[in-house]
Design an enzyme around this catalytic site. Structure first.
Site, PDB file in Angstrom:
ATOM      1  N   ARG A 252       4.866  -1.583  23.037  1.00 32.54           N
ATOM      2  CA  ARG A 252       3.611  -2.274  22.743  1.00 32.54           C
ATOM      3  C   ARG A 252       2.571  -1.234  22.362  1.00 32.54           C
ATOM      4  O   ARG A 252       2.256  -0.338  23.141  1.00 32.54           O
ATOM      5  CB  ARG A 252       3.154  -3.057  23.981  1.00 32.54           C
ATOM      6  CG  ARG A 252       1.934  -3.927  23.769  1.00 32.54           C
ATOM      7  CD  ARG A 252       1.409  -4.469  25.100  1.00 32.54           C
ATOM      8  NE  ARG A 252       0.785  -3.429  25.902  1.00 32.54           N
ATOM      9  CZ  ARG A 252       1.216  -3.021  27.099  1.00 32.54           C
ATOM     10  NH1 ARG A 252       2.299  -3.562  27.628  1.00 32.54           N
ATOM     11  NH2 ARG A 252       0.587  -2.067  27.765  1.00 32.54           N
ATOM     12  N   HIS A 256      -2.405  -3.784  27.586  1.00 30.19           N
ATOM     13  CA  HIS A 256      -1.694  -4.879  28.264  1.00 30.19           C
ATOM     14  C   HIS A 256      -2.431  -6.196  28.027  1.00 30.19           C
ATOM     15  O   HIS A 256      -1.818  -7.219  27.730  1.00 30.19           O
ATOM     16  CB  HIS A 256      -1.607  -4.585  29.753  1.00 30.19           C
ATOM     17  CG  HIS A 256      -0.994  -5.679  30.557  1.00 30.19           C
ATOM     18  ND1 HIS A 256       0.361  -5.935  30.551  1.00 30.19           N
ATOM     19  CD2 HIS A 256      -1.550  -6.599  31.379  1.00 30.19           C
ATOM     20  CE1 HIS A 256       0.619  -6.967  31.340  1.00 30.19           C
ATOM     21  NE2 HIS A 256      -0.527  -7.392  31.847  1.00 30.19           N
ATOM     22  N   TYR A 265      -3.496   5.532  31.349  1.00 25.15           N
ATOM     23  CA  TYR A 265      -2.183   5.725  31.971  1.00 25.15           C
ATOM     24  C   TYR A 265      -1.069   6.024  30.969  1.00 25.15           C
ATOM     25  O   TYR A 265       0.070   6.237  31.374  1.00 25.15           O
ATOM     26  CB  TYR A 265      -1.789   4.490  32.805  1.00 25.15           C
ATOM     27  CG  TYR A 265      -1.775   3.185  32.034  1.00 25.15           C
ATOM     28  CD1 TYR A 265      -0.691   2.812  31.251  1.00 25.15           C
ATOM     29  CD2 TYR A 265      -2.860   2.312  32.095  1.00 25.15           C
ATOM     30  CE1 TYR A 265      -0.680   1.624  30.546  1.00 25.15           C
ATOM     31  CE2 TYR A 265      -2.860   1.120  31.397  1.00 25.15           C
ATOM     32  CZ  TYR A 265      -1.766   0.778  30.626  1.00 25.15           C
ATOM     33  OH  TYR A 265      -1.758  -0.409  29.926  1.00 25.15           O
TER      34      TYR A 265
END
Length: 356
Positions: A252, A256, A265
């Site tokens: 992706r 998110h 992250y």
């Protein structure tokens, strides 16, 4: 285990067909159909992010980079099959027949966005993680016991494999030989947690061994590998072969959700590199150029047509009134329980107080 479950690829990153047995099935017509769906899903995703940033829809879940997983698998379904999506699978739902307007209404908070098109068995997207897997196994059993040839596909991410519902769904489907395909999109991050921190096994596909069902890994950025392998799994399911676990390895590009900051992250340079090397749309473009099927005028026309479709859907979505928060109490049970009724009344009292 990675050697026992190699990643299956049909079309490599350079746009070359590497599985000769599928060569005759990869026609110009099929390729153009897939390309149109890939472009459509990507353009819708980008538009939704823009709408969210403008405050015209609520929090949105992007999927750019995972288009091949969703388009290829949805195109493998028959009209009578079931689809159990997650909150990230609106590309699959649109490919299977849900309109753009319904898709936008879902993200606008309207209940109409959960209603499937006439004749389509698309269950509303599951936001709780993995809860849809046992439901899918149950629907598959029902189709089997009714004597139909309908099959079920259920989508989930790598994070879902850490939930009990994942194991319950696979076990139930295995015991009853249910006609269901468990389609995992392994984008390698469950929100901020990398897959290496949530499981010790090297692959998700190998988890099929515990349930004595077929498990395979595929290149989730290869729309042809997704399409052919999902088709084969669905055909095996509808002909009595039982469930299959497919791990589609993908990536992706973005966040998110639109409330997330992936740079905290994840190394975002990896996403930029993958856009140039493993991107599912560029891969199909390279194939079409190799085969002499590429037509710049046609590709531009596809984008213009999709853009017009999107703008029309946005206009239709914005003609609806704002969602009423009290609706969320009305559609939990056929007849509201006393607890739901009390919660609704408390909310309405609060709302009336705020409006004074």
């Amino acid at each position: 285990m990675e050697l026992d479950f190699p990643i299956v690829q049909v079309l490599n990153e350079e746009g070359t067909i590497v599985q000769p047995e599928y060569r005759e099935q990869i026609t110009k017509e099929l390729t153009m159909t897939m390309y149109r769906h890939l472009i459509r899903t990507r353009m819708v995703d980008r538009k939704c992010i823009s709408l969210q940033r403008q405050g015209r829809i609520g929090t949105y879940v992007p999927y750019e980079g995972q288009e091949a997983c969703q388009v290829g698998s949805a195109l493998a379904l028959n009209d009578g099959d079931w689809m159990f999506p997650t909150y990230r699978d609106h590309g699959a739902m649109m490919t299977f027949g849900r309109s753009l307007t319904q898709t936008l209404l879902y993200w606008k908070g309207r209940t109409e966005g959960c209603v499937p098109p006439e004749g389509k068995k698309i269950v509303p997207p599951s936001v709780p993680i993995a809860t849809q897997l046992p439901h899918a196994a149950g629907a598959a059993c029902a189709e089997k016991w009714k004597g139909t040839k309908n099959a079920v596909i259920v989508y989930f991410g790598d994070g879902a494999t850490s939930e009990g519902d994942f194991h319950e769904g696979l076990n139930f489907a295995s015991v009853f030989n249910a006609p269901v395909v468990f389609f995992n999109q392994n984008n390698q991050y469950a929100i901020s947690v990398p897959i290496t921190r949530q499981m010790k096994t090297k692959t998700i596909a190998q988890k099929a061994l515990a349930y004595d069902i077929p498990g395979l890994r595929i290149d989730g950025n290869d729309v042809f590998a997704v399409y052919f392998k999902t088709t084969e799994a669905l055909e095996r399911a509808r002909n009595g072969g039982g469930p299959t676990l497919i791990e589609a390895v993908t990536w992706r590009y973005g966040a998110h959700t639109t409330s997330d900051d992936p740079s905290r992250y994840r190394d975002q340079e990896e996403s930029q590199k993958r856009r140039e090397t493993t991107d599912p749309i560029k891969r199909v473009e390279r194939l079409m150029q190799r085969e002499g099927w590429w037509d710049e005028k046609w590709a531009n026309q596809v984008q213009e047509e999709v853009n017009a479709e999107i703008e029309q859907a946005v206009a239709e979505m914005e003609r609806y009134p704002k969602a009423d928060a009290s609706d969320m109490f009305d559609f939990v049970f056929a007849q509201p329980t006393w607890t739901i009724a009390e919660q609704k009344e408390a909310y309405l009292q609060w709302k009336r107080g705020m409006e004074r």
